[in-house]
Enzyme design. Structure first.
Site, PDB file in Angstrom:
ATOM      1  N   HIS A  12       0.870  -1.118   0.064  1.00  0.00           N
ATOM      2  CA  HIS A  12       0.094  -0.181   0.219  1.00  0.00           C
ATOM      3  C   HIS A  12       0.854   1.097   0.053  1.00  0.00           C
ATOM      4  CE1 HIS A  12      -4.168   1.857   1.297  1.00  0.00           C
ATOM      5  NE2 HIS A  12      -3.154   2.880   1.247  1.00  0.00           N
ATOM      6  N   HIS A  14       1.226   4.772  -2.251  1.00  0.00           N
ATOM      7  CA  HIS A  14       0.697   5.710  -3.371  1.00  0.00           C
ATOM      8  C   HIS A  14       2.025   6.472  -3.967  1.00  0.00           C
ATOM      9  CE1 HIS A  14      -3.479   5.634  -2.217  1.00  0.00           C
ATOM     10  NE2 HIS A  14      -3.091   5.427  -1.144  1.00  0.00           N
ATOM     11  N   ASP A  16       1.897   9.470  -5.614  1.00  0.00           N
ATOM     12  CA  ASP A  16       1.972  10.774  -5.715  1.00  0.00           C
ATOM     13  C   ASP A  16       2.269  11.442  -4.142  1.00  0.00           C
ATOM     14  OD1 ASP A  16      -0.460   9.824  -4.735  1.00  0.00           O
ATOM     15  OD2 ASP A  16      -1.583  11.449  -5.791  1.00  0.00           O
ATOM     16  N   GLY A 170      -9.109   8.176  -1.901  1.00  0.00           N
ATOM     17  CA  GLY A 170      -9.471   9.724  -1.537  1.00  0.00           C
ATOM     18  C   GLY A 170     -10.341   9.598  -0.254  1.00  0.00           C
ATOM     19  N   HIS A 197      -9.967   1.194  -0.534  1.00  0.00           N
ATOM     20  CA  HIS A 197      -9.613   2.071   0.795  1.00  0.00           C
ATOM     21  C   HIS A 197     -11.063   2.126   1.674  1.00  0.00           C
ATOM     22  CE1 HIS A 197      -6.040   3.432  -0.765  1.00  0.00           C
ATOM     23  NE2 HIS A 197      -5.770   4.337   0.098  1.00  0.00           N
ATOM     24  N   GLU A 200     -10.865   3.582   7.157  1.00  0.00           N
ATOM     25  CA  GLU A 200      -9.632   4.417   7.478  1.00  0.00           C
ATOM     26  C   GLU A 200     -10.109   5.582   8.272  1.00  0.00           C
ATOM     27  OE1 GLU A 200      -6.003   6.884   5.097  1.00  0.00           O
ATOM     28  OE2 GLU A 200      -7.651   6.093   4.049  1.00  0.00           O
ATOM     29  N   ASP A 278       2.036   3.700   3.053  1.00  0.00           N
ATOM     30  CA  ASP A 278       0.771   4.558   2.677  1.00  0.00           C
ATOM     31  C   ASP A 278       1.589   5.562   1.593  1.00  0.00           C
ATOM     32  OD1 ASP A 278      -1.792   5.482   1.982  1.00  0.00           O
ATOM     33  OD2 ASP A 278      -1.955   6.342   3.950  1.00  0.00           O
TER      34      ASP A 278
END
EC number: 3.5.4.4
Length: 331
Positions: A12, A14, A16, A170, A197, A200, A278
């Site tokens: 997991h 990301h 960006d 998101g 996701h 969370e 993350d």
């Protein structure tokens, strides 16, 4: 215990949220992209959680600047390559990178070009380092449903060529899975694996719905199953792996400290826990740092590490042959 030397798996992460700050500066200067500061020590405050953060939404604001420099094929390829280079240096043997293609269309790239560029960066790094990578495509929940269908349809041609799964990411609203039933049904028909996701930001019921309505095989975060007995029971019964990201959970104020994070309780109860970053830059972390913090504050043992590693092997969206290779690192 030297966690740096131990083999690791990242499921997991990301893209960006994991850029090098000096790369952001370099690209911004090259492409004439305005930044709030061109001083690395100052810029880091805009892309990383340095002191405090009050919510998931505030955390997500840190992605604005990185995405500005991720709008050309050259830049996307470079950033993907550098991420694998960085995690390989942390002794990560396998990584699943996730990103949302539609965040990178500002300068006219189409979805296929965007995905292809990231895959090129991953493959280039694989040639140079002892690491393998796959790609998870994200559909942003703040975009409309047709956008999600577009990502699923246009990304399908890359299944078997580096793309392995689809994700919804998101901000998290209660009962969001119901909106995406048809999108994920189509994704499954194409052959995507499914990770969502959910749980969370305080809504354990979303995990229940992600599994029952969307056929989620893994859950991103999922920590709020602790507040939903039905979701907890389902995750345990179905052996649904949780992609837990402890430092990120602290930053988004899901929990106040490592000590109060439920991951160790989950682990002891045979929930299939995996440990992940993350966002390496936003949360200023690595897998090694995550393990070190859990060892320091929660008593994570070498046996726990091995359990987590093997959970990650089993949860990985990769081939049986690749899983055999990964298991050998801890045998």
């Amino acid at each position: 215990m030297n966690f740096k030397k131990l083999p690791k798996i990242e499921l997991h992460c990301h893209l960006d949220g994991s850029l090098r700050v000096d790369t952001i500066l370099d690209i911004a200067k090259k492409d004439n992209i305005p930044l709030p500061s061109y001083n690395e020590k100052e810029l880091i405050n805009y892309v990383s959680i340095m002191d405090d953060c009050n919510s998931l939404d505030e955390y997500l604001n840190k992605f604005f600047i990185p995405n500005k420099v991720m709008q050309t094929k050259e830049n996307l390829k470079r950033i993907a390559f550098e991420l694998l280079e960085d995690v390989a240096a942390d002794n990560v043997k396998y990584i699943e990178v996730r990103f949302a293609p539609l965040l990178h269309v500002e300068k006219g790239l189409n979805i296929e070009e965007i995905i292809e560029s990231v895959l090129e960066g991953i493959k280039e790094a694989e040639k140079l380092y002892d690491i393998k990578g796959n790609l998870i495509l994200g559909c942003m929940r703040n975009m409309d449903i047709p956008s999600a269908f577009e990502v699923v349809k246009k990304g399908a041609k890359f299944i078997g060529k580096g793309v392995v799964a689809i994700d919804l990411c998101g901000g998290e609203e209660p009962h969001f899975p119901g909106k995406y039933v048809e999108v994920l049904k189509l994704a499954k028909e194409y052959g995507y694996r499914i990770t969502i996701h959910a749980g969370e930001a305080g809504v354990g019921e979303n995990v229940l719905e992600a599994i029952n309505l969307l056929n989620a095989e893994r859950i991103g975060h999922g920590i709020y199953i602790k507040n939903c007995a039905e979701a907890y029971k389902l995750v345990k019964e179905k052996n649904i792996p949780l992609e837990v990201c402890p430092t990120s959970n602290l930053h988004t104020k899901a929990f106040e400290s490592y000590e109060t994070h439920p991951f160790m309780d989950f682990l002891k109860d045979d929930i299939k826990i995996t440990i992940n970053t993350d966002n390496m830059t936003v949360s200023n972390t690595t897998i090694t740092k995550e393990l070190e913090m859990l060892n320091k504050f929660c008593g994570l043992s070498i046996e726990d590490y091995k359990t987590i590693y093997l959970n990650s092997v089993e949860a990985a969206f990769t081939t049986k042959e690749a899983k055999k290779r990964l298991k050998k690192f801890v045998e």
